[in-house]
Design a protein around this motif. Structure first.
Motif, PDB file in Angstrom:
ATOM      1  N   UNK A  40       0.778  -1.225   0.000  1.00 51.92           N
ATOM      2  CA  UNK A  40       0.000   0.000   0.000  1.00 51.92           C
ATOM      3  C   UNK A  40       0.811   1.277   0.000  1.00 51.92           C
ATOM      4  N   UNK A  41       2.123   1.145  -0.077  1.00 50.05           N
ATOM      5  CA  UNK A  41       2.977   2.328  -0.066  1.00 50.05           C
ATOM      6  C   UNK A  41       3.838   2.378  -1.316  1.00 50.05           C
ATOM      7  N   UNK A  42       4.366   3.562  -1.601  1.00 52.55           N
ATOM      8  CA  UNK A  42       5.251   3.708  -2.740  1.00 52.55           C
ATOM      9  C   UNK A  42       6.638   3.141  -2.402  1.00 52.55           C
ATOM     10  N   UNK A  43       7.341   2.769  -3.448  1.00 52.06           N
ATOM     11  CA  UNK A  43       8.701   2.299  -3.251  1.00 52.06           C
ATOM     12  C   UNK A  43       9.567   3.457  -2.755  1.00 52.06           C
ATOM     13  N   UNK A  44      10.462   3.165  -1.818  1.00 50.98           N
ATOM     14  CA  UNK A  44      11.322   4.198  -1.270  1.00 50.98           C
ATOM     15  C   UNK A  44      12.772   3.731  -1.268  1.00 50.98           C
ATOM     16  N   UNK A  45      13.665   4.685  -1.319  1.00 52.44           N
ATOM     17  CA  UNK A  45      15.079   4.368  -1.250  1.00 52.44           C
ATOM     18  C   UNK A  45      15.497   4.027   0.173  1.00 52.44           C
ATOM     19  N   UNK A  46      16.317   3.020   0.320  1.00 50.16           N
ATOM     20  CA  UNK A  46      16.859   2.640   1.616  1.00 50.16           C
ATOM     21  C   UNK A  46      18.283   3.167   1.742  1.00 50.16           C
ATOM     22  N   UNK A 100      22.478  10.537  -8.116  1.00 53.00           N
ATOM     23  CA  UNK A 100      21.363  11.488  -8.011  1.00 53.00           C
ATOM     24  C   UNK A 100      20.101  10.900  -8.631  1.00 53.00           C
ATOM     25  N   UNK A 101      20.242  10.290  -9.816  1.00 58.96           N
ATOM     26  CA  UNK A 101      19.081   9.717 -10.477  1.00 58.96           C
ATOM     27  C   UNK A 101      18.507   8.544  -9.688  1.00 58.96           C
ATOM     28  N   UNK A 102      19.385   7.722  -9.129  1.00 61.72           N
ATOM     29  CA  UNK A 102      18.887   6.587  -8.368  1.00 61.72           C
ATOM     30  C   UNK A 102      18.247   7.033  -7.055  1.00 61.72           C
ATOM     31  N   UNK A 103      18.906   7.924  -6.337  1.00 61.11           N
ATOM     32  CA  UNK A 103      18.419   8.281  -5.005  1.00 61.11           C
ATOM     33  C   UNK A 103      17.202   9.192  -5.078  1.00 61.11           C
ATOM     34  N   UNK A 104      17.225  10.133  -6.012  1.00 60.90           N
ATOM     35  CA  UNK A 104      16.138  11.119  -6.087  1.00 60.90           C
ATOM     36  C   UNK A 104      14.985  10.668  -6.973  1.00 60.90           C
ATOM     37  N   UNK A 105      15.271   9.860  -7.983  1.00 58.53           N
ATOM     38  CA  UNK A 105      14.241   9.501  -8.955  1.00 58.53           C
ATOM     39  C   UNK A 105      14.072   7.998  -9.142  1.00 58.53           C
TER      40      UNK A 105
END
Length: 120
Positions: A40-46, A100-105
């Motif tokens: 139920x949640x969006x994917x997030x960076x760990x 930057x692309x991986x962490x932010x987007x």
């Protein structure tokens, strides 16, 4: 190709180590990282790590999770300690060319299939 393993069920306070094996040489991979998606949640960076050792961690895992890589075995790891129920999610490893692309987007060149972590 990236293949994760090491997921499972653990009680709160326990530890797990996730592995992500690459079918090719990752020693030159510029950025590697781990992401997670809870129901139920969006994917997030760990956490991600670049070749300079820059490692932004999500605030929720700082001090508990550690990323590392073994270039000789083309494998990256995520050591997870002091696990909490809110860490329950499907965990994905990824490899890309821009921190930057991986962490932010969340833009990566390759993604693993995911491994489930359940903390109760």
């Amino acid at each position: 190709q990236l293949v994760e393993s090491g997921g499972g069920s653990v009680q709160a306070g326990g530890s797990l180590r996730l592995s992500c094996a690459a079918s090719g040489d990752i020693s030159s991979a510029f950025v590697m990282g781990w992401f997670r998606q809870a129901p139920g949640k969006e994917r997030e960076g760990v956490v991600v790590i670049n070749s300079d050792g820059v490692t932004p961690y999500a605030d929720s895992v700082k001090g508990r999770f550690t990323i590392s890589k073994d270039n000789a075995n083309n494998t990256q790891y995520l050591q997870m300690n002091s696990l909490k129920p809110e860490d329950t999610a499907m965990y994905y490893c990824a490899v890309g060319s821009s921190l930057l692309q991986m962490w932010s987007h969340q833009k990566a060149d390759y993604w693993g299939q995911g491994t489930q972590v359940t903390v109760s």
